[in-house]
Design a protein around this motif. Structure first.
Motif, mmCIF file in Angstrom:
data_model
loop_
_atom_site.group_PDB
_atom_site.id
_atom_site.type_symbol
_atom_site.label_atom_id
_atom_site.label_comp_id
_atom_site.label_asym_id
_atom_site.label_seq_id
_atom_site.Cartn_x
_atom_site.Cartn_y
_atom_site.Cartn_z
ATOM 1 N N SER A 57 13.118 -4.319 -0.178
ATOM 2 C CA SER A 57 12.014 -4.919 0.577
ATOM 3 C C SER A 57 11.631 -6.269 -0.004
ATOM 4 O O SER A 57 11.840 -6.539 -1.190
ATOM 5 C CB SER A 57 10.780 -4.011 0.564
ATOM 6 N N HIS B 164 4.614 -5.704 2.568
ATOM 7 C CA HIS B 164 6.048 -5.748 2.337
ATOM 8 C C HIS B 164 6.797 -5.379 3.611
ATOM 9 O O HIS B 164 6.262 -4.718 4.496
ATOM 10 C CB HIS B 164 6.462 -4.827 1.181
ATOM 11 N N ARG B 165 8.037 -5.865 3.682
ATOM 12 C CA ARG B 165 8.894 -5.563 4.828
ATOM 13 C C ARG B 165 10.235 -5.063 4.326
ATOM 14 O O ARG B 165 10.858 -5.663 3.452
ATOM 15 C CB ARG B 165 9.109 -6.802 5.699
ATOM 16 N N LEU B 166 10.676 -3.951 4.903
ATOM 17 C CA LEU B 166 11.990 -3.401 4.598
ATOM 18 C C LEU B 166 13.065 -4.328 5.169
ATOM 19 O O LEU B 166 12.995 -4.720 6.341
ATOM 20 C CB LEU B 166 12.096 -2.017 5.241
ATOM 21 N N ASP C 126 9.783 5.377 2.444
ATOM 22 C CA ASP C 126 10.774 4.432 2.961
ATOM 23 C C ASP C 126 11.101 4.751 4.415
ATOM 24 O O ASP C 126 11.280 3.838 5.242
ATOM 25 C CB ASP C 126 12.045 4.476 2.121
ATOM 26 N N ARG D 185 12.800 -2.662 -4.645
ATOM 27 C CA ARG D 185 12.335 -1.469 -3.936
ATOM 28 C C ARG D 185 10.847 -1.304 -4.164
ATOM 29 O O ARG D 185 10.368 -1.290 -5.293
ATOM 30 C CB ARG D 185 13.078 -0.210 -4.398
#
Length: 319
Positions: free
Chosen positions: A268, A158-160, A313, A144
């Motif tokens: 992520s 970053h990518r969820l 988020d 996370r």
């Protein structure tokens, strides 16, 4: 002048740890060997980079000026080596948040991408993983992601990839343990137990703040079994665990689903902004695998009328 990269690496590790012992451990050399490398670098440059005193290690003014160019120099050296020798090695991914079992999600994506070679490494926490990725010691991180103190997340992307519901973890003797479901506000009279220090777990703090949980207590992270023992022994406390996370068959604890709203934990993938297609495109391959698995398993479903996410988020979901 020619700089010795081993000496530069010894300096940067010491400057980041501000401790010769920890820096030596990180590099896998003796403390004496580390000190010699730093001393030789200082002699070559003709300046003192670090001050050694009774209170520990501090950067001198020249050391502070040298640190960022030194990091860039090491990064360029690593990229030069990777260009001829490193393209075939596995993608190195630091995984943190171990009590929430992040390897389940990472493994599911990797299994759906035949031919992708990944070397998972247990990271300590987000700040240490981010620092390792920025230094080029790791290709990516998984867990996370949240804003880091001091803006040390600059240079990272970053990518969820997954939103996972969380359940309440309770002692079997907790007054609410017999319920089939709970609203987060039902827990206001209980103490939120953290599986580590209170200031180390951003998600739990945001949950407590949002739903008015005033009682909060930290723990020493000695693993899941130890944490479950702590929860089982205290009927006044609760914690949060992933709804799909495997818990060992531990008598004395119970998980209860949360609804109205359902909190979601955001997983992520994190990597350096300037290395998004590193390792012969393996990182892009992994991102594609996450995208495909998210579509198959409905990992990114979110309904603000039904679910809750911390603000940052939720913002990451916006196109």
């Amino acid at each position: 002048m020619d700089l010795d990269l081993a000496q530069v690496r010894a300096f940067t590790a010491t400057a980041e740890e501000l401790h010769f012992g920890r820096a030596a451990g990180r590099l896998g050399i003796t403390q004496q060997g580390l000190s010699k490398r730093v001393a030789r670098l200082e002699a070559a440059l003709g300046v003192r980079l670090l001050e050694r005193g009774a209170r520990g290690v501090t950067l001198t003014a020249p050391g502070a000026r040298f640190l960022e160019p030194a990091r860039r120099l090491l990064s360029q050296g690593e990229r030069a080596v990777a260009a001829v020798a490193g393209a075939g090695r596995p993608l190195r991914i630091d995984v943190w948040g171990h009590l929430y079992a992040p390897m389940r999600t990472l493994a599911q994506a990797v299994d759906a991408a035949p031919g992708l070679e990944v070397e998972p490494v247990p990271g300590r926490d987000l700040p240490s993983v981010a620092a390792a990725v920025l230094r080029g010691e790791s290709d990516a991180g998984f867990g996370r992601v949240h804003a880091l103190p001091g803006g040390t997340d600059a240079g990272l992307t970053h990518r969820l990839v997954r939103l996972e519901p969380v359940d309440a973890l309770l002692s079997a003797d907790h007054p609410l343990a017999g319920r089939d479901a709970l609203a987060p506000t039902d827990l206001r009279g209980s103490v939120l137990r953290y599986p580590a220090a209170v200031d180390r777990l951003d998600f739990l703090t945001r949950f407590a703040t949002r739903f008015g949980i005033d009682g909060r207590v930290g723990s020493t992270n000695l693993g899941l079994e130890h944490f479950l023992d702590q929860v089982a022994a205290d009927p006044t406390c609760f914690s949060l665990v992933p709804a799909d996370g495997p818990l060992p068959g531990r008598p004395g604890v119970r998980t209860v689903p949360l609804a109205g709203p359902t909190p979601l934990y955001a997983w992520s993938l994190l990597w350096r902004s300037d290395r998004g297609a590193d390792r012969g495109g393996q990182l892009d391959f992994l991102l594609g695998a996450f995208t495909a698995e998210a579509a198959r398993s409905r990992w990114l479903e979110y309904d603000p009328a039904r679910d809750w996410l911390p603000d940052a988020d939720e913002a990451a979901l916006q196109p």
